[in-house]
Structures are given as C-alpha cells and as structure tokens.
Design a protein around this motif. Structure first.
Motif, PDB file in Angstrom:
ATOM      1  N   ALA A  93       0.828  -1.205   0.000  1.00 22.62           N
ATOM      2  CA  ALA A  93       0.000   0.000   0.000  1.00 22.62           C
ATOM      3  C   ALA A  93       0.865   1.259   0.000  1.00 22.62           C
ATOM      4  CB  ALA A  93      -0.928  -0.001   1.214  1.00 22.62           C
ATOM      5  N   ASN A  94       1.941   1.242   0.791  1.00 19.67           N
ATOM      6  CA  ASN A  94       2.842   2.392   0.855  1.00 19.67           C
ATOM      7  C   ASN A  94       3.582   2.608  -0.460  1.00 19.67           C
ATOM      8  OD1 ASN A  94       5.929   3.395   1.913  1.00 19.67           O
ATOM      9  ND2 ASN A  94       4.165   4.497   2.706  1.00 19.67           N
ATOM     10  N   GLU A  95       3.988   1.513  -1.108  1.00 16.79           N
ATOM     11  CA  GLU A  95       4.682   1.613  -2.388  1.00 16.79           C
ATOM     12  C   GLU A  95       3.762   2.148  -3.476  1.00 16.79           C
ATOM     13  OE1 GLU A  95       8.169   0.776  -3.338  1.00 16.79           O
ATOM     14  OE2 GLU A  95       8.039   1.394  -1.250  1.00 16.79           O
ATOM     15  N   LYS A  96       2.503   1.725  -3.460  1.00 18.75           N
ATOM     16  CA  LYS A  96       1.535   2.227  -4.435  1.00 18.75           C
ATOM     17  C   LYS A  96       1.354   3.740  -4.283  1.00 18.75           C
ATOM     18  CE  LYS A  96      -1.311  -1.917  -5.159  1.00 18.75           C
ATOM     19  NZ  LYS A  96      -2.660  -2.512  -4.963  1.00 18.75           N
ATOM     20  N   LYS A  97       1.233   4.185  -3.036  1.00 21.45           N
ATOM     21  CA  LYS A  97       1.060   5.608  -2.768  1.00 21.45           C
ATOM     22  C   LYS A  97       2.299   6.393  -3.181  1.00 21.45           C
ATOM     23  CE  LYS A  97      -0.504   8.704   0.936  1.00 21.45           C
ATOM     24  NZ  LYS A  97      -0.864   8.789   2.377  1.00 21.45           N
ATOM     25  N   THR A  98       3.470   5.848  -2.875  1.00 21.74           N
ATOM     26  CA  THR A  98       4.719   6.499  -3.261  1.00 21.74           C
ATOM     27  C   THR A  98       4.833   6.613  -4.773  1.00 21.74           C
ATOM     28  OG1 THR A  98       5.836   5.635  -1.286  1.00 21.74           O
ATOM     29  CG2 THR A  98       7.242   6.380  -3.081  1.00 21.74           C
ATOM     30  N   CYS A  99       4.479   5.537  -5.477  1.00 23.47           N
ATOM     31  CA  CYS A  99       4.568   5.525  -6.940  1.00 23.47           C
ATOM     32  C   CYS A  99       3.606   6.517  -7.579  1.00 23.47           C
ATOM     33  CB  CYS A  99       4.288   4.117  -7.475  1.00 23.47           C
ATOM     34  SG  CYS A  99       5.602   2.937  -7.109  1.00 23.47           S
ATOM     35  N   ILE A 105       8.099  19.101  -8.768  1.00 23.65           N
ATOM     36  CA  ILE A 105       9.124  18.996  -7.717  1.00 23.65           C
ATOM     37  C   ILE A 105       8.480  18.667  -6.375  1.00 23.65           C
ATOM     38  CG2 ILE A 105      10.842  20.292  -6.394  1.00 23.65           C
ATOM     39  CD1 ILE A 105      11.477  21.830  -8.980  1.00 23.65           C
ATOM     40  N   ILE A 106       7.348  19.339  -6.084  1.00 23.77           N
ATOM     41  CA  ILE A 106       6.631  19.087  -4.824  1.00 23.77           C
ATOM     42  C   ILE A 106       6.169  17.631  -4.757  1.00 23.77           C
ATOM     43  CG2 ILE A 106       4.533  19.617  -3.519  1.00 23.77           C
ATOM     44  CD1 ILE A 106       4.817  22.515  -4.500  1.00 23.77           C
ATOM     45  N   ALA A 107       5.631  17.124  -5.864  1.00 27.51           N
ATOM     46  CA  ALA A 107       5.159  15.738  -5.897  1.00 27.51           C
ATOM     47  C   ALA A 107       6.304  14.757  -5.653  1.00 27.51           C
ATOM     48  CB  ALA A 107       4.495  15.446  -7.243  1.00 27.51           C
ATOM     49  N   LEU A 108       7.479  15.014  -6.241  1.00 28.07           N
ATOM     50  CA  LEU A 108       8.636  14.136  -6.037  1.00 28.07           C
ATOM     51  C   LEU A 108       9.113  14.180  -4.584  1.00 28.07           C
ATOM     52  CD1 LEU A 108      10.751  14.756  -9.273  1.00 28.07           C
ATOM     53  CD2 LEU A 108       9.343  12.775  -8.712  1.00 28.07           C
ATOM     54  N   VAL A 109       9.105  15.366  -3.997  1.00 23.56           N
ATOM     55  CA  VAL A 109       9.527  15.507  -2.596  1.00 23.56           C
ATOM     56  C   VAL A 109       8.565  14.757  -1.679  1.00 23.56           C
ATOM     57  CG1 VAL A 109       9.834  17.139  -0.694  1.00 23.56           C
ATOM     58  CG2 VAL A 109      10.736  17.688  -2.956  1.00 23.56           C
ATOM     59  N   VAL A 110       7.255  14.899  -1.957  1.00 22.63           N
ATOM     60  CA  VAL A 110       6.245  14.192  -1.158  1.00 22.63           C
ATOM     61  C   VAL A 110       6.445  12.682  -1.254  1.00 22.63           C
ATOM     62  CG1 VAL A 110       3.778  13.669  -0.956  1.00 22.63           C
ATOM     63  CG2 VAL A 110       4.523  16.027  -1.289  1.00 22.63           C
ATOM     64  N   SER A 111       6.760  12.190  -2.463  1.00 25.73           N
ATOM     65  CA  SER A 111       6.972  10.746  -2.639  1.00 25.73           C
ATOM     66  C   SER A 111       8.143  10.247  -1.799  1.00 25.73           C
ATOM     67  CB  SER A 111       7.212  10.426  -4.112  1.00 25.73           C
ATOM     68  OG  SER A 111       8.501  10.851  -4.538  1.00 25.73           O
ATOM     69  N   MET A 112       9.137  11.097  -1.597  1.00 26.98           N
ATOM     70  CA  MET A 112      10.293  10.714  -0.786  1.00 26.98           C
ATOM     71  C   MET A 112       9.929  10.636   0.695  1.00 26.98           C
ATOM     72  SD  MET A 112      13.141  13.088  -2.698  1.00 26.98           S
ATOM     73  CE  MET A 112      14.396  12.760  -1.470  1.00 26.98           C
ATOM     74  N   PHE A 113       9.052  11.542   1.141  1.00 21.87           N
ATOM     75  CA  PHE A 113       8.737  11.601   2.566  1.00 21.87           C
ATOM     76  C   PHE A 113       7.671  10.605   2.998  1.00 21.87           C
ATOM     77  CE2 PHE A 113      10.933  15.679   2.315  1.00 21.87           C
ATOM     78  CZ  PHE A 113      11.620  15.697   3.521  1.00 21.87           C
ATOM     79  N   ILE A 114       6.796  10.169   2.074  1.00 21.73           N
ATOM     80  CA  ILE A 114       5.757   9.212   2.480  1.00 21.73           C
ATOM     81  C   ILE A 114       6.262   7.775   2.444  1.00 21.73           C
ATOM     82  CG2 ILE A 114       3.861  10.690   1.722  1.00 21.73           C
ATOM     83  CD1 ILE A 114       3.587   8.988  -0.738  1.00 21.73           C
TER      84      ILE A 114
END
Length: 260
Positions: free
Chosen positions: A88-94, A133-142
C-alpha cells in the motif's frame, strides 16, 4: 505442515535456490516449484535424495505435522500486516513519483499554447515544474523507513500467505500490463514526435500540446505500474531478487560499512 511446505522450509534453511535443489536431486526447477506448491509429488527415488540433502528422514518428510515455522530460519520474517502495508505504501509512493514526472511533461503544454506570449508561457511552465518537484519531494517523505529492510534482506513468509500473495501478484500483473503497454506506446510516440519536431522536420503547432499530454499520461502510467509490480516482485520473487547481482553488491557494501 505438509510435504510441499516442508520442502520449501528445509530448502530455505539450507540456503538453496530451487535451481540448486533441482540439480542435487536430478530434476528441474519447475518440478521443485510444483512440489512446494503441492501440485506434484516426488518419486520414491527423489524422496530419498531429498532426505539426504536436507538430512532428515523420509518419515519426517511424509508425515503431516501442525507446526509453526522454525524460529532459526535464515531471513527476515514478514507478517501479513507488514506485507500489505508495504504494498500500500509503495503504491502511494509511486502515485506521487509518477505524478512528478507527469507534471514535468505537462510543462510543455503552456510552451506550445503560449508560443508568442512569454509571460503566460513562463508562468504556466513554472507552475507545472514547481508542482512536479513538490510531488517528487512528497513521494520521498511518504516512503516509510520501516519497509526499507524488505529490500535489504532475504524474506520469509507464512506458506499459506505466500500462496495468496502470489495469486494476487499474478492478477495484478495482468491488470498492470493493460496499463503499462499503452502508456509505454504513448511515451515512445511522444518522444519520437518531439525528436522530429526539434530536428525541424515538422513545425511546432498548438497540436503539440496533445503530444505533451500523451507523454504525461504515458509517464505516469508506466512509473506507477512498474513501481507497483516491483513491490510485489520483491516479496513474491524474493529468492530471485536476493540472488541478483545488484542485491549482492549492496549487501557486501552494507557489511563493510557496518564493520567500519
């Protein structure tokens, strides 16, 4: 614990791949896989060879037992809850990671639509790039640190749950193929169109905004489907993953760093 579960458990304890065990008993990897999934049954001669390899009696192999997995198995035990949470976390990150690249591609739309209006062009492109850029940063933090160990260790599962997870993986693989193939085609067509435009073979027009839109959709679909399937494959095909060259390199590097 039935015969298939015992073969799987004992093979893991010995640190053998299906290919290695097949070589020891003179059969194929497919046969080992069928035995472990209770879709086939080894001949008497093979049972004797299995008992020699695993250093157990034939009676032990054939007698069904209701026992828990051995605590001294080599690998990191993954519970059902942890595996479900990881996927679930990987799906959200992707999703966020794919959205970041998609937004970068969308920056091409204001570039083509406002070719003569510099201010609107710059503003539109800036908004898309900033959002990307914001979306990529969010993907790193979640992406949760608790799941990083799943990519660093050999994994162990409850046998029944692994079968359920494997069935889910096969179902998801078919669905993701339906998404990944057209998205890949869109991405390639978009790149080729941009390449011949940059070379001056065809001129820039407002219709190129559709090219960037297709490129954006293709990027998102490909990144999301590929990332999702990688998460499943790390769990379901963990043996193949841990035997890969890059995994072994990372493992050796980690051991050296830990020693320092």
């Amino acid at each position: 614990m039935n015969l298939g579960e015992k073969i799987y458990k004992l093979r893991k304890e010995k640190g053998l791949s299906q290919e290695a065990l097949a070589e020891f008993v003179g059969t194929t990897r497919q046969a080992i896989s069928k035995w472990e999934n209770n879709q086939g049954y080894p001949e008497t001669e093979k049972l004797l060879l299995l008992s020699n390899v695993f250093e157990v009696s034939i009676d032990f192999l054939l007698k069904d037992e209701k026992t828990e997995s051995s605590a001294d198995e080599k690998g990191y035990y993954v519970s059902r809850e942890m595996a479900v949470g990881y996927i679930a976390n990987e799906k959200k990150t992707c999703k966020y990671f794919g959205a970041g690249f998609a937004l970068f591609a969308l920056a091409g739309i204001p570039y083509t639509v406002f070719q003569t209006t510099t201010a609107w062009k710059v503003l539109g492109m800036s908004i898309c790039i900033l959002a990307g850029i914001i979306a990529l940063v969010v993907s790193m933090f979640i992406s949760k640190d608790e799941y990083t160990i799943l990519k660093k260790e050999s994994l162990l599962f409850d046998y029944e749950f692994l079968k359920v997870l494997t069935d889910e993986y096969r179902s998801m693989k078919k669905k993701n193929m339906v998404v990944a193939i057209p998205c890949t085609v869109l991405f390639i067509i978009g790149l080729l169109t941009l390449a011949i435009t940059v070379r001056g073979i065809i001129p820039w027009t407002h219709y190129h905004s559709l090219v960037f839109l297709g490129l954006s959709v293709g990027l998102f679909g490909f990144v999301y489907s590929a990332g999702t399937m990688e998460a499943y494959e790390i769990l379901v095909h963990n043996e193949k993953y841990t035997n890969s060259f890059w995994f072994k390199v990372k493992r050796k590097a980690k051991l050296k760093i830990d020693k320092w």
